[in-house]
Design a protein around this motif. Structure first.
Motif, PDB file in Angstrom:
ATOM      1  N   ALA A   1       0.831  -1.201   0.000  1.00 52.15           N
ATOM      2  CA  ALA A   1       0.000   0.000   0.000  1.00 52.15           C
ATOM      3  C   ALA A   1       0.866   1.250   0.000  1.00 52.15           C
ATOM      4  CB  ALA A   1      -0.933  -0.002   1.204  1.00 52.15           C
ATOM      5  N   ALA A   2       2.054   1.169   0.605  1.00 52.17           N
ATOM      6  CA  ALA A   2       2.963   2.308   0.611  1.00 52.17           C
ATOM      7  C   ALA A   2       3.480   2.599  -0.796  1.00 52.17           C
ATOM      8  CB  ALA A   2       4.125   2.054   1.560  1.00 52.17           C
ATOM      9  N   LEU A   3       3.507   1.599  -1.657  1.00 52.94           N
ATOM     10  CA  LEU A   3       3.950   1.802  -3.038  1.00 52.94           C
ATOM     11  C   LEU A   3       2.849   2.376  -3.926  1.00 52.94           C
ATOM     12  CD1 LEU A   3       5.966  -1.480  -3.655  1.00 52.94           C
ATOM     13  CD2 LEU A   3       6.889   0.797  -3.271  1.00 52.94           C
ATOM     14  N   ASP A   4       1.596   2.331  -3.462  1.00 51.58           N
ATOM     15  CA  ASP A   4       0.478   2.805  -4.269  1.00 51.58           C
ATOM     16  C   ASP A   4       0.593   4.281  -4.634  1.00 51.58           C
ATOM     17  OD1 ASP A   4      -0.832   0.452  -4.578  1.00 51.58           O
ATOM     18  OD2 ASP A   4      -2.197   0.752  -2.886  1.00 51.58           O
ATOM     19  N   LYS A   5       1.137   5.088  -3.744  1.00 44.96           N
ATOM     20  CA  LYS A   5       1.243   6.527  -4.004  1.00 44.96           C
ATOM     21  C   LYS A   5       2.145   6.795  -5.204  1.00 44.96           C
ATOM     22  CE  LYS A   5       2.327  10.900  -1.793  1.00 44.96           C
ATOM     23  NZ  LYS A   5       2.801  11.572  -0.592  1.00 44.96           N
ATOM     24  N   VAL A   6       3.261   6.103  -5.283  1.00 46.33           N
ATOM     25  CA  VAL A   6       4.181   6.286  -6.411  1.00 46.33           C
ATOM     26  C   VAL A   6       3.616   5.619  -7.653  1.00 46.33           C
ATOM     27  CG1 VAL A   6       6.521   5.855  -7.237  1.00 46.33           C
ATOM     28  CG2 VAL A   6       6.136   6.363  -4.837  1.00 46.33           C
ATOM     29  N   ALA A   7       2.975   4.469  -7.486  1.00 42.13           N
ATOM     30  CA  ALA A   7       2.453   3.711  -8.619  1.00 42.13           C
ATOM     31  C   ALA A   7       1.193   4.336  -9.205  1.00 42.13           C
ATOM     32  CB  ALA A   7       2.174   2.278  -8.194  1.00 42.13           C
ATOM     33  N   ALA A   8       0.556   5.261  -8.500  1.00 44.65           N
ATOM     34  CA  ALA A   8      -0.663   5.893  -8.991  1.00 44.65           C
ATOM     35  C   ALA A   8      -0.419   6.672 -10.275  1.00 44.65           C
ATOM     36  CB  ALA A   8      -1.239   6.812  -7.921  1.00 44.65           C
ATOM     37  N   HIS A   9       0.804   7.090 -10.523  1.00 42.01           N
ATOM     38  CA  HIS A   9       1.153   7.817 -11.744  1.00 42.01           C
ATOM     39  C   HIS A   9       0.875   6.979 -12.989  1.00 42.01           C
ATOM     40  CE1 HIS A   9       3.462  10.214 -14.604  1.00 42.01           C
ATOM     41  NE2 HIS A   9       4.093   9.099 -14.942  1.00 42.01           N
ATOM     42  N   PHE A  10       1.022   5.659 -12.873  1.00 40.09           N
ATOM     43  CA  PHE A  10       0.891   4.770 -14.025  1.00 40.09           C
ATOM     44  C   PHE A  10      -0.537   4.291 -14.248  1.00 40.09           C
ATOM     45  CE2 PHE A  10       5.232   4.245 -12.391  1.00 40.09           C
ATOM     46  CZ  PHE A  10       5.919   4.691 -13.498  1.00 40.09           C
ATOM     47  N   GLY A  11      -1.460   4.641 -13.377  1.00 38.66           N
ATOM     48  CA  GLY A  11      -2.855   4.253 -13.544  1.00 38.66           C
ATOM     49  C   GLY A  11      -3.274   3.181 -12.557  1.00 38.66           C
ATOM     50  N   GLU A  12      -4.540   2.822 -12.639  1.00 41.03           N
ATOM     51  CA  GLU A  12      -5.114   1.871 -11.694  1.00 41.03           C
ATOM     52  C   GLU A  12      -4.926   0.422 -12.117  1.00 41.03           C
ATOM     53  OE1 GLU A  12      -6.584   2.541  -8.724  1.00 41.03           O
ATOM     54  OE2 GLU A  12      -5.934   4.592  -9.038  1.00 41.03           O
ATOM     55  N   ALA A  13      -4.588   0.168 -13.360  1.00 46.54           N
ATOM     56  CA  ALA A  13      -4.553  -1.198 -13.888  1.00 46.54           C
ATOM     57  C   ALA A  13      -3.207  -1.889 -13.670  1.00 46.54           C
ATOM     58  CB  ALA A  13      -4.893  -1.181 -15.368  1.00 46.54           C
ATOM     59  N   LEU A  14      -2.472  -1.535 -12.628  1.00 43.49           N
ATOM     60  CA  LEU A  14      -1.192  -2.176 -12.361  1.00 43.49           C
ATOM     61  C   LEU A  14      -1.410  -3.509 -11.652  1.00 43.49           C
ATOM     62  CD1 LEU A  14       1.081   0.697 -11.066  1.00 43.49           C
ATOM     63  CD2 LEU A  14       0.967  -0.257 -13.341  1.00 43.49           C
ATOM     64  N   SER A  15      -0.542  -4.443 -11.960  1.00 43.26           N
ATOM     65  CA  SER A  15      -0.575  -5.711 -11.245  1.00 43.26           C
ATOM     66  C   SER A  15       0.806  -5.977 -10.673  1.00 43.26           C
ATOM     67  CB  SER A  15      -0.995  -6.852 -12.166  1.00 43.26           C
ATOM     68  OG  SER A  15      -0.035  -7.054 -13.172  1.00 43.26           O
ATOM     69  N   ALA A  16       0.833  -6.516  -9.473  1.00 42.53           N
ATOM     70  CA  ALA A  16       2.095  -6.794  -8.800  1.00 42.53           C
ATOM     71  C   ALA A  16       2.080  -8.241  -8.311  1.00 42.53           C
ATOM     72  CB  ALA A  16       2.284  -5.849  -7.624  1.00 42.53           C
ATOM     73  N   HIS A  17       3.269  -8.786  -8.198  1.00 41.88           N
ATOM     74  CA  HIS A  17       3.423 -10.148  -7.707  1.00 41.88           C
ATOM     75  C   HIS A  17       4.535 -10.140  -6.660  1.00 41.88           C
ATOM     76  CE1 HIS A  17       3.264 -14.489  -7.749  1.00 41.88           C
ATOM     77  NE2 HIS A  17       4.588 -14.484  -7.788  1.00 41.88           N
ATOM     78  N   VAL A  18       4.236 -10.679  -5.488  1.00 43.54           N
ATOM     79  CA  VAL A  18       5.207 -10.760  -4.396  1.00 43.54           C
ATOM     80  C   VAL A  18       5.478 -12.237  -4.118  1.00 43.54           C
ATOM     81  CG1 VAL A  18       5.678 -10.201  -1.992  1.00 43.54           C
ATOM     82  CG2 VAL A  18       4.320  -8.636  -3.375  1.00 43.54           C
ATOM     83  N   GLU A  19       6.757 -12.595  -4.128  1.00 48.85           N
ATOM     84  CA  GLU A  19       7.139 -13.964  -3.789  1.00 48.85           C
ATOM     85  C   GLU A  19       8.090 -13.912  -2.601  1.00 48.85           C
ATOM     86  OE1 GLU A  19       9.408 -17.873  -5.618  1.00 48.85           O
ATOM     87  OE2 GLU A  19       8.740 -16.297  -6.966  1.00 48.85           O
ATOM     88  N   ALA A  20       7.747 -14.631  -1.560  1.00 46.33           N
ATOM     89  CA  ALA A  20       8.564 -14.676  -0.347  1.00 46.33           C
ATOM     90  C   ALA A  20       8.918 -16.118  -0.041  1.00 46.33           C
ATOM     91  CB  ALA A  20       7.799 -14.072   0.819  1.00 46.33           C
ATOM     92  N   GLY A  21      10.124 -16.316   0.456  1.00 48.42           N
ATOM     93  CA  GLY A  21      10.509 -17.678   0.789  1.00 48.42           C
ATOM     94  C   GLY A  21      11.884 -17.765   1.401  1.00 48.42           C
ATOM     95  N   ARG A  22      12.318 -18.979   1.585  1.00 53.51           N
ATOM     96  CA  ARG A  22      13.648 -19.251   2.118  1.00 53.51           C
ATOM     97  C   ARG A  22      14.569 -19.561   0.950  1.00 53.51           C
ATOM     98  NH1 ARG A  22      14.197 -20.642   7.690  1.00 53.51           N
ATOM     99  NH2 ARG A  22      16.084 -21.727   7.077  1.00 53.51           N
ATOM    100  N   THR A  23      15.805 -19.121   1.053  1.00 52.39           N
ATOM    101  CA  THR A  23      16.771 -19.406   0.006  1.00 52.39           C
ATOM    102  C   THR A  23      17.345 -20.804   0.152  1.00 52.39           C
ATOM    103  OG1 THR A  23      18.557 -18.437   1.311  1.00 52.39           O
ATOM    104  CG2 THR A  23      17.438 -17.003  -0.259  1.00 52.39           C
TER     105      THR A  23
END
Length: 118
Positions: free
Chosen positions: A25-47
């Protein structure tokens, strides 16, 4: 911005999902410049499965902006530390891409204005 999450070799608890949601949500302010249709993918895990100390957690964030895919990856001793680093790297990538697009528009406008003067 819509985002999906994936966990590799870890269990994704509600508190972790909530923390990741706040960071995205903190990235939404910067990403708002590119429009509402952005999609993001977060992958978390152990190396690694067998190490217990050191940088064993990894977080990768990918955001699809028009014409490009931005990517930030980070490792850390804890999952939250890795997410913090990845979020800061993604903020930098988004700001850099935003500045490039704004500068390109300004250069194009300046060239058009120059042509109209001649």
């Amino acid at each position: 911005m819509k985002y999906g999450m994936k966990a590799t070799d870890i269990e994704l608890t509600a508190s972790i999902e909530e923390y990741f949601g706040k960071k995205m949500a903190a990235l939404d302010k910067v990403a708002a410049h590119f429009g509402e249709a952005l999609s993001a993918h977060v992958e978390a895990g152990r190396t690694t499965r067998h190490h217990r100390s050191g940088d064993v957690f990894r977080v990768e964030i990918r955001i699809h902006v028009p014409g490009r895919e931005l990517r930030a990856e980070s490792v850390g001793k804890t999952l939250l530390e890795a997410m913090d680093k990845a979020q800061e790297d993604m903020r930098t990538e988004l700001e850099r891409h935003k500045e490039k697009s704004v500068d390109a528009k300004r250069r194009g406008g300046a060239e058009l204005k120059k042509m109209l003067r001649e």
